[in-house]
Each structure stands twice: as structure tokens, then as C-alpha cells.
Design an enzyme around this catalytic site. Structure first.
Site, short mmCIF file in Angstrom:
data_model
loop_
_atom_site.label_atom_id
_atom_site.label_comp_id
_atom_site.label_asym_id
_atom_site.label_seq_id
_atom_site.Cartn_x
_atom_site.Cartn_y
_atom_site.Cartn_z
N ASP A 95 48.50 11.98 8.66
CA ASP A 95 49.29 13.14 8.24
C ASP A 95 49.28 14.09 9.44
O ASP A 95 48.30 14.79 9.71
CB ASP A 95 48.69 13.79 6.99
CG ASP A 95 49.53 14.98 6.51
OD1 ASP A 95 50.35 15.48 7.31
OD2 ASP A 95 49.35 15.40 5.36
N HIS A 116 50.74 19.00 11.10
CA HIS A 116 50.38 20.17 11.91
C HIS A 116 50.31 19.84 13.41
O HIS A 116 49.88 20.69 14.18
CB HIS A 116 48.98 20.69 11.52
CG HIS A 116 48.83 21.08 10.09
ND1 HIS A 116 47.63 21.44 9.53
CD2 HIS A 116 49.74 21.18 9.09
CE1 HIS A 116 47.79 21.74 8.26
NE2 HIS A 116 49.06 21.58 7.96
N LYS A 164 56.21 25.27 10.79
CA LYS A 164 55.64 24.31 11.73
C LYS A 164 56.11 24.58 13.17
O LYS A 164 57.10 25.29 13.38
CB LYS A 164 56.02 22.87 11.32
CG LYS A 164 55.61 22.52 9.90
CD LYS A 164 54.12 22.62 9.72
CE LYS A 164 53.59 22.17 8.37
NZ LYS A 164 54.19 22.76 7.20
N PHE A 192 46.84 20.59 3.29
CA PHE A 192 47.80 21.05 2.28
C PHE A 192 47.81 19.99 1.18
O PHE A 192 47.64 18.80 1.44
CB PHE A 192 49.17 21.17 2.94
CG PHE A 192 50.25 21.67 2.02
CD1 PHE A 192 50.16 22.93 1.44
CD2 PHE A 192 51.36 20.89 1.74
CE1 PHE A 192 51.16 23.40 0.61
CE2 PHE A 192 52.37 21.36 0.91
CZ PHE A 192 52.27 22.61 0.34
N TYR A 216 76.93 -1.50 1.04
CA TYR A 216 76.61 -1.47 -0.40
C TYR A 216 75.73 -2.63 -0.81
O TYR A 216 75.79 -3.09 -1.95
CB TYR A 216 77.90 -1.37 -1.22
CG TYR A 216 78.44 0.05 -1.18
CD1 TYR A 216 77.67 1.11 -1.66
CD2 TYR A 216 79.68 0.33 -0.63
CE1 TYR A 216 78.12 2.42 -1.59
CE2 TYR A 216 80.14 1.64 -0.56
CZ TYR A 216 79.36 2.68 -1.04
OH TYR A 216 79.80 3.97 -0.96
N ARG A 261 67.34 11.02 3.43
CA ARG A 261 67.96 11.16 4.75
C ARG A 261 68.01 12.61 5.23
O ARG A 261 68.28 13.52 4.45
CB ARG A 261 69.39 10.61 4.71
CG ARG A 261 69.47 9.11 4.47
CD ARG A 261 70.92 8.64 4.53
NE ARG A 261 71.74 9.28 3.53
CZ ARG A 261 72.11 8.71 2.38
NH1 ARG A 261 71.74 7.47 2.11
NH2 ARG A 261 72.88 9.35 1.52
N GLN A 299 58.96 21.71 8.37
CA GLN A 299 59.22 22.88 7.51
C GLN A 299 59.07 24.15 8.34
O GLN A 299 58.47 24.16 9.43
CB GLN A 299 58.23 22.77 6.32
CG GLN A 299 58.08 23.98 5.44
CD GLN A 299 57.02 24.92 5.97
OE1 GLN A 299 56.16 24.52 6.76
NE2 GLN A 299 57.09 26.17 5.56
N ARG A 311 68.64 0.14 1.79
CA ARG A 311 69.52 -0.64 2.69
C ARG A 311 68.69 -1.27 3.81
O ARG A 311 67.67 -0.72 4.21
CB ARG A 311 70.58 0.25 3.31
CG ARG A 311 71.57 0.79 2.31
CD ARG A 311 72.69 1.56 3.02
NE ARG A 311 73.74 1.89 2.06
CZ ARG A 311 73.81 3.07 1.42
NH1 ARG A 311 72.94 4.01 1.65
NH2 ARG A 311 74.78 3.27 0.55
C1 LIG Z 1 49.02 18.72 6.10
C2 LIG Z 1 50.37 18.75 5.45
N1 LIG Z 1 50.87 17.62 4.94
C3 LIG Z 1 52.07 17.57 4.36
C4 LIG Z 1 52.86 18.69 4.25
C5 LIG Z 1 54.15 18.62 3.53
O1 LIG Z 1 55.24 18.94 4.31
P1 LIG Z 1 56.56 19.59 3.67
O2 LIG Z 1 56.26 21.00 3.31
O3 LIG Z 1 57.55 19.47 4.79
O4 LIG Z 1 56.93 18.76 2.49
C6 LIG Z 1 52.41 19.90 4.79
C7 LIG Z 1 53.21 21.13 4.71
O5 LIG Z 1 52.81 22.22 5.05
C8 LIG Z 1 51.12 19.94 5.39
O6 LIG Z 1 50.62 21.09 5.88
#
Ligand SMILES: Cc1ncc(COP(=O)(O)O)c(C=O)c1O
Length: 413
Positions: free
Chosen positions: A172, A175, A201, A101, A237, A247, A198, A230
Site C-alpha cells: 500500500d 503515501h 497526496k 488509513f 464487448y 477506469r 487523492q 475485458r
Molecule cells: C494508506 C492508505 N491506503 C489507501 C488509501 C485510500 O486511497 P483513496 O482515498 O484514494 O481511496 C489511503 C488514502 O488516504 C491511504 O492513506
């Protein structure tokens, strides 16, 4: 009379396969009510053992075999946070695969770094270690393998390259929830692992993300970069770094704890169904599974990919095959096989001055990734993970649909 559904024949699959997504139940309902009634809707500065965000961080990190977790707003910002925590500087180059992605690359640009896009291995569709090594230059600081579709990348080869060249690895793992490499959870294998939570997933709260690490210092930097600079244990603060608010809310964690309680079982079901399907695919001329590398101990995929071979299918195109398969009732697509550097953002060089600063952006048009391009155009077929949450009778129907197209391919020519 036509036999194929695309030509008006009866469909092989006329019922739902797998399960609806997302899946939820009483744990989510009870957790959400607890958050509502407690009045603690964010982690804030209350006791951490009663925070659902903290519980989720600890449980998910342990599930993926990492020591520390920092829950984040989403997967894109998880990567940005990881890059900042690891010390990225403007103009640093990070090697990313073409099949992913776009956020794997844009998260780099958003912190003024330069993603260098490399090809994938045609065997397993993962970042090619040889292509990574060939792309290393003076400004390379790190490698970002994507466990694409949830299939663990070749971490032994990548670690050897990273060590030889003094590079870090950010996985990353957007997936790869529940996928294991040599028995260890994806996202705990490099310096930092980043997950998306998201909607689509295999673990989700609609939106969300998390960074994992085994390094205490990196964990402290991740914490700070997600929490407006922080430092843990310091006055509220007192801000030490220039950082954003990334967050997660207690609502998201309430839902995620429910999903996490089912993830191991779902991962086993998906993987077992996939293995069953693979045996069947091997028996049909013209399609083949992605061969499993020995390090893949559990593949809890987001997308399941298999390969289509036109020459053994009477010369019809992969797209024609997919149209016919969709008509038979098996919904299939291409996942994220479209090489990311072909997006208008790269081809039209649509980045603002804030992105690359004084550094010359590379020529993305001159970054060919022929294997990814071929697989995207001709070979790859992708099925979504929720289709694999039922029984092997669903796999039999998938195989029957593919076999039917193979047997009646003359109708498509
Ligand atoms: C391989 C990959 N990296 C990063 C992301 C980004 O995640 P998000 O959509 O939660 O911002 C995705 C989202 O589908 C993804 O498939």
C-alpha cells in the site's frame, strides 16, 4: 509576562510555511484544454499512444521503477483491484499494520478477505516484521505493508518472511510517491504496488489511484479487473471476468502528468528539508526524529513524523505540547496513528453479511497493538508534506517554535 503563544505571548511563526497545496501550472492548463477539445474524455478504445491515461501509466510506472501501471479511480479501489488480480479468495487472511488509513483493511473486507492487524516498529513507525511473522496462520495468503507516511517499510525482512511462507506482498504505497528503498521506487518492490492520488497526496488529481507491477500476467489481470473483465486486444464487448469499472478519466491524467513533471524536484526538496530538520530536532532535548534506516534512500513523505518524549519535557503530555506548537503557528496533528482496529466499524462489528460471508470475522478487540497505541497517545507528532516545500528558513522557524516551548515548559505545567 507569558512568553508562549498559547498563554498570550507572541507567535514564533506568523507567515505561511512551505507552499499551498495543490500546485499546478501551464502543463495542467494545456493538457486539460487538449482533452476538452479532442473530445476524447476517456481512454476508450482509441490509439493508446495519444491517451493521457496511458501516458500517465507509463511515465509513473517508470518513475517508480515498475514495468507496468494500470490507472484506477482511487486508492481504495486500487487495493481491491490488486487483491482480485492476485487471486484473493473469501476467507483468505491478509496482514496489515495498525498505523494506516482504514482503507488498507476495508479494501480486504470488500473482497471478502480478512485483514489481520499487527503492530508497528517503534523505531520507524512501519509494520513490524516480527509482528507479521507472529501473525501468520494457515489462512494467511499475503502481507500488505503500508509505507506509512511515505517512509519505506523494511522490504528485505518482509520479502524474506513472504518467501519463507509462500506469501505475496501488495505494497500500500498510498503515501509513498517518489520514495525510494535502496534506490528503487516504492510500489515496485512487492508483487503489486497501489497508490492513491487523492487530494492530499504528493501527486494528485483530486481523486485517483494506480497499481504498479513488474509481472506481465498480473498486469493483464489488473487491466481486466479495472475494465469490466475485458482482455487487452480482444473485441470490446467480450468480457472474461466478473469485474467493475475502475477506469481513470483523461481529465485526471491531464492533471497528473503536470504533477508528475514536478514530483522529483518536490521530493528532493521535502527530503532535504526533512534531513535539515532532523539535525535540529536531535539538538533539542525531549524531541527526536524517526531514525533513518539505511534502506531509506529518499523519503518523499506524505506525513513527516517526529517523536515527543514527555519525561524530558517536564512531564507535559504530547497533546499539550501539540496545542502549544499549534499556537506558535506550526500546524501539527497525528497523521493516521490511530490504530485502525479501534474504529467503530471494527469495535461495533458493523459489517454486513456480504463482507465476511460464512467466515467468522476475527475478534478485532483482541488484536492489541501496544506500540501503535502508545505512539498514538503519547509520542507521535505529524506535519504535513506541503510545509516542507519552502526553504531551510522554514525549518529554522519550526525548530525555533519547538525550542521555545522547551525553554518555557514551566508555563505549561
Ligand atoms: C494508506 C492508505 N491506503 C489507501 C488509501 C485510500 O486511497 P483513496 O482515498 O484514494 O481511496 C489511503 C488514502 O488516504 C491511504 O492513506
Amino acid at each position: 509576562m507569558a512568553k508562549l503563544a498559547i498563554n498570550g505571548g507572541p507567535k514564533v511563526i506568523d507567515r505561511q510555511l512551505g507552499k499551498d497545496w495543490p500546485i499546478f501550472g501551464d502543463i495542467e492548463r494545456e493538457n486539460l484544454m487538449q482533452v476538452l477539445e479532442s473530445g476524447r474524455w476517456w481512454r476508450g478504445s482509441g490509439p493508446s499512444d495519444t491517451s493521457k491515461v496511458t501516458q500517465f501509466e507509463e511515465q509513473f510506472a517508470a518513475f517508480q521503477d515498475a514495468q507496468f501501471g494500470v490507472a484506477i479511480t482511487n486508492g481504495t479501489q486500487a487495493i481491491e483491484c490488486a487483491l482480485k488480480a492476485i487471486g484473493i479468495r473469501p476467507g483468505d487472511e491478509v496482514i496489515v499494520p495498525a498505523a494506516t488509513f482504514v482503507a488498507s483493511a476495508t479494501a480486504c473486507i470488500l473482497v471478502n478477505a480478512i485483514p489481520i492487524v499487527v503492530d508497528i516498529d517503534p523505531g520507524n513507525y512501519q509494520i513490524s516484521p516480527a509482528a507479521v511473522e507472529a501473525a501468520i496462520g494457515e489462512r494467511t495468503v499475503g502481507i500488505m505493508p503500508v509505507h506509512y507516511g511515505g517512509y519505506p517499510a523494511d522490504m528485505d525482512a518482509l520479502r524474506a518472511i513472504a518467501d519463507r511462507h509462500g506469501l505475496w506482498i501488495i505494497e500500500d504505497s498510498a503515501h509513498a510517491h517518489g520514495s525510494t528503498w535502496n534506490g528503487r521506487g516504492c510500489g515496485s518492490l512487492g508483487d503489486i504496488g497501489c497508490f492513491s492520488l487523492q487530494m492530499g497526496k504528493t501527486l494528485t488529481a483530486g481523486e485517483g489511484g494506480i497499481c504498479l507491477t513488474n509481472d506481465e500476467d498480473l498486469a493483464a489481470m489488473l487491466y481486466s479487473f479495472h475494465h469490466i473483465g475485458r482482455f487487452e486486444g480482444r473485441p470490446f464487448y467480450e468480457h472474461h471476468l466478473v469485474a467493475s469499472n475502475l477506469r481513470m478519466t483523461e481529465w485526471q491524467a491531464a492533471v497528473l502528468l503536470g504533477g508528475l513533471s514536478r514530483l522529483a524536484e518536490q521530493a528532493e526538496t521535502r527530503d532535504a528539508n526533512a534531513r535539515y530538520l532532523e539535525d535540529g530536532l536531535r539538538a533539542i532535548e525531549g524531541v527526536s526524529p524517526i531514525e533513518r534506516d539505511p534502506w531509506v534512500t529518499r523519503w518523499n513523505f506524505y506525513f513527516y513524523h517526529f517523536k515527543f518524549h514527555s519525561e524530558a519535557f517536564g512531564g507535559i503530555t504530547r497533546d499539550r505540547f501539540m496545542e502549544a506548537l499549534n499556537a506558535e503557528g506550526l500546524s501539527c496533528g497525528l497523521g493516521h496513528l490511530h490504530p485502525i482496529q479501534h474504529n467503530p466499524l471494527f469495535t461495533e462489528r458493523n459489517w454486513g453479511p456480504a463482507c465476511f460471508g460464512d467466515n467468522e470475522p476475527p475478534d478485532y478487540a483482541g488484536m492489541p497493538t501496544p506500540e501503535c497505541e502508545r505512539i498514538h497517545k503519547e509520542e507521535g507528532v505529524s506535519l504535513t508534506h506541503r510545509l516542507f516545500l519552502g526553504g531551510t528558513d522554514d525549518m529554522d522557524l519550526m525548530l525555533e517554535a519547538i525550542q521555545k516551548i522547551r525553554d518555557n515548559v514551566d508555563e505549561l505545567r
